[in-house]
Design a protein around this motif. Sequence first.
Motif, short mmCIF file in Angstrom:
data_model
loop_
_atom_site.label_atom_id
_atom_site.label_comp_id
_atom_site.label_asym_id
_atom_site.label_seq_id
_atom_site.Cartn_x
_atom_site.Cartn_y
_atom_site.Cartn_z
N SER A 1 0.82 -1.22 0.00
CA SER A 1 0.00 0.00 0.00
C SER A 1 0.85 1.27 0.00
O SER A 1 0.58 2.22 0.73
N ILE A 2 1.87 1.26 -0.79
CA ILE A 2 2.84 2.36 -0.85
C ILE A 2 2.31 3.53 -1.66
O ILE A 2 1.79 3.33 -2.77
N SER A 3 2.47 4.72 -1.11
CA SER A 3 2.10 5.92 -1.86
C SER A 3 3.28 6.41 -2.69
O SER A 3 3.12 6.76 -3.85
N SER A 4 4.45 6.45 -2.06
CA SER A 4 5.64 6.88 -2.79
C SER A 4 6.89 6.42 -2.03
O SER A 4 6.84 6.12 -0.83
N GLY B 1 31.96 4.11 -7.93
CA GLY B 1 32.93 4.26 -9.00
C GLY B 1 33.31 2.96 -9.68
O GLY B 1 33.66 2.94 -10.87
N SER B 2 33.23 1.87 -8.93
CA SER B 2 33.66 0.58 -9.48
C SER B 2 32.67 0.01 -10.50
O SER B 2 33.02 -0.89 -11.27
N VAL B 3 31.45 0.54 -10.53
CA VAL B 3 30.44 0.01 -11.46
C VAL B 3 30.02 1.03 -12.51
O VAL B 3 29.29 0.68 -13.45
N GLU B 4 30.44 2.27 -12.34
CA GLU B 4 30.02 3.32 -13.27
C GLU B 4 30.45 2.96 -14.68
O GLU B 4 31.59 2.56 -14.92
N GLY B 5 29.52 3.10 -15.61
CA GLY B 5 29.78 2.76 -17.00
C GLY B 5 29.45 1.32 -17.34
O GLY B 5 29.36 0.97 -18.52
N ARG B 6 29.28 0.48 -16.30
CA ARG B 6 28.95 -0.92 -16.55
C ARG B 6 27.53 -1.27 -16.08
O ARG B 6 26.87 -2.11 -16.68
N PHE B 7 27.10 -0.61 -15.01
CA PHE B 7 25.77 -0.89 -14.43
C PHE B 7 24.85 0.30 -14.71
O PHE B 7 25.30 1.46 -14.73
N THR B 8 23.57 -0.01 -14.88
CA THR B 8 22.56 1.03 -15.06
C THR B 8 21.37 0.75 -14.16
O THR B 8 20.81 -0.35 -14.20
N ILE B 9 21.00 1.74 -13.35
CA ILE B 9 19.85 1.59 -12.47
C ILE B 9 18.67 2.34 -13.07
O ILE B 9 18.84 3.41 -13.68
N SER B 10 17.48 1.78 -12.90
CA SER B 10 16.26 2.44 -13.37
C SER B 10 15.12 2.08 -12.44
O SER B 10 15.20 1.09 -11.70
N ARG B 11 14.07 2.89 -12.45
CA ARG B 11 12.93 2.61 -11.59
C ARG B 11 11.63 3.02 -12.27
O ARG B 11 11.62 3.85 -13.19
N ASP B 12 10.56 2.43 -11.78
CA ASP B 12 9.21 2.77 -12.24
C ASP B 12 8.45 3.23 -11.00
O ASP B 12 8.15 2.41 -10.12
N ASN B 13 8.16 4.51 -10.91
CA ASN B 13 7.51 5.06 -9.72
C ASN B 13 6.06 4.60 -9.57
O ASN B 13 5.53 4.61 -8.46
N VAL B 14 5.44 4.23 -10.66
CA VAL B 14 4.05 3.77 -10.59
C VAL B 14 4.00 2.34 -10.06
O VAL B 14 3.19 2.01 -9.20
#
Length: 122
Positions: free
Chosen positions: A27-30, A61-74
């Motif tokens: 029941s998360i709002s945000s 710094g050890s993952v920059e350029g190799r990992f990508t984070i993303s999210r869906d707020n809905v």
Amino acid sequence: QVQLAESGGGMVQAGGSLRLSCAASGSISSIDDMGWYRQAPGKRRELVASVSSYGETTYDGSVEGRFTISRDNVKNTVHLEMNSLKPEDTAVYYCNAYNVFVGGKQYLMSFWGQGTQVTVSS
């Protein structure tokens, strides 16, 4: 209560890719910040990447350029695309949600998933 469910861990050879996913429920709002941490045997838990509700990202710094984070707020989900994996990326990866609003109540604290194992062989 808030629960985080992770998926997508596994074993891969060096240079390979994996995608981790995490879904928050309850029941998360945000959620202000969502992220991924990892903990290797004998080491402290460390931040891998985080993303704010506005889309601002932070990477170790050890993952920059190799990992990508993303999210869906809905959907209250967060994903971690991991490419060019190295043996030193081997760890248990934990999903994190910080400052969560549930039914009008603010929880200024971190919630954690149960962790998912990522193993990278050389």
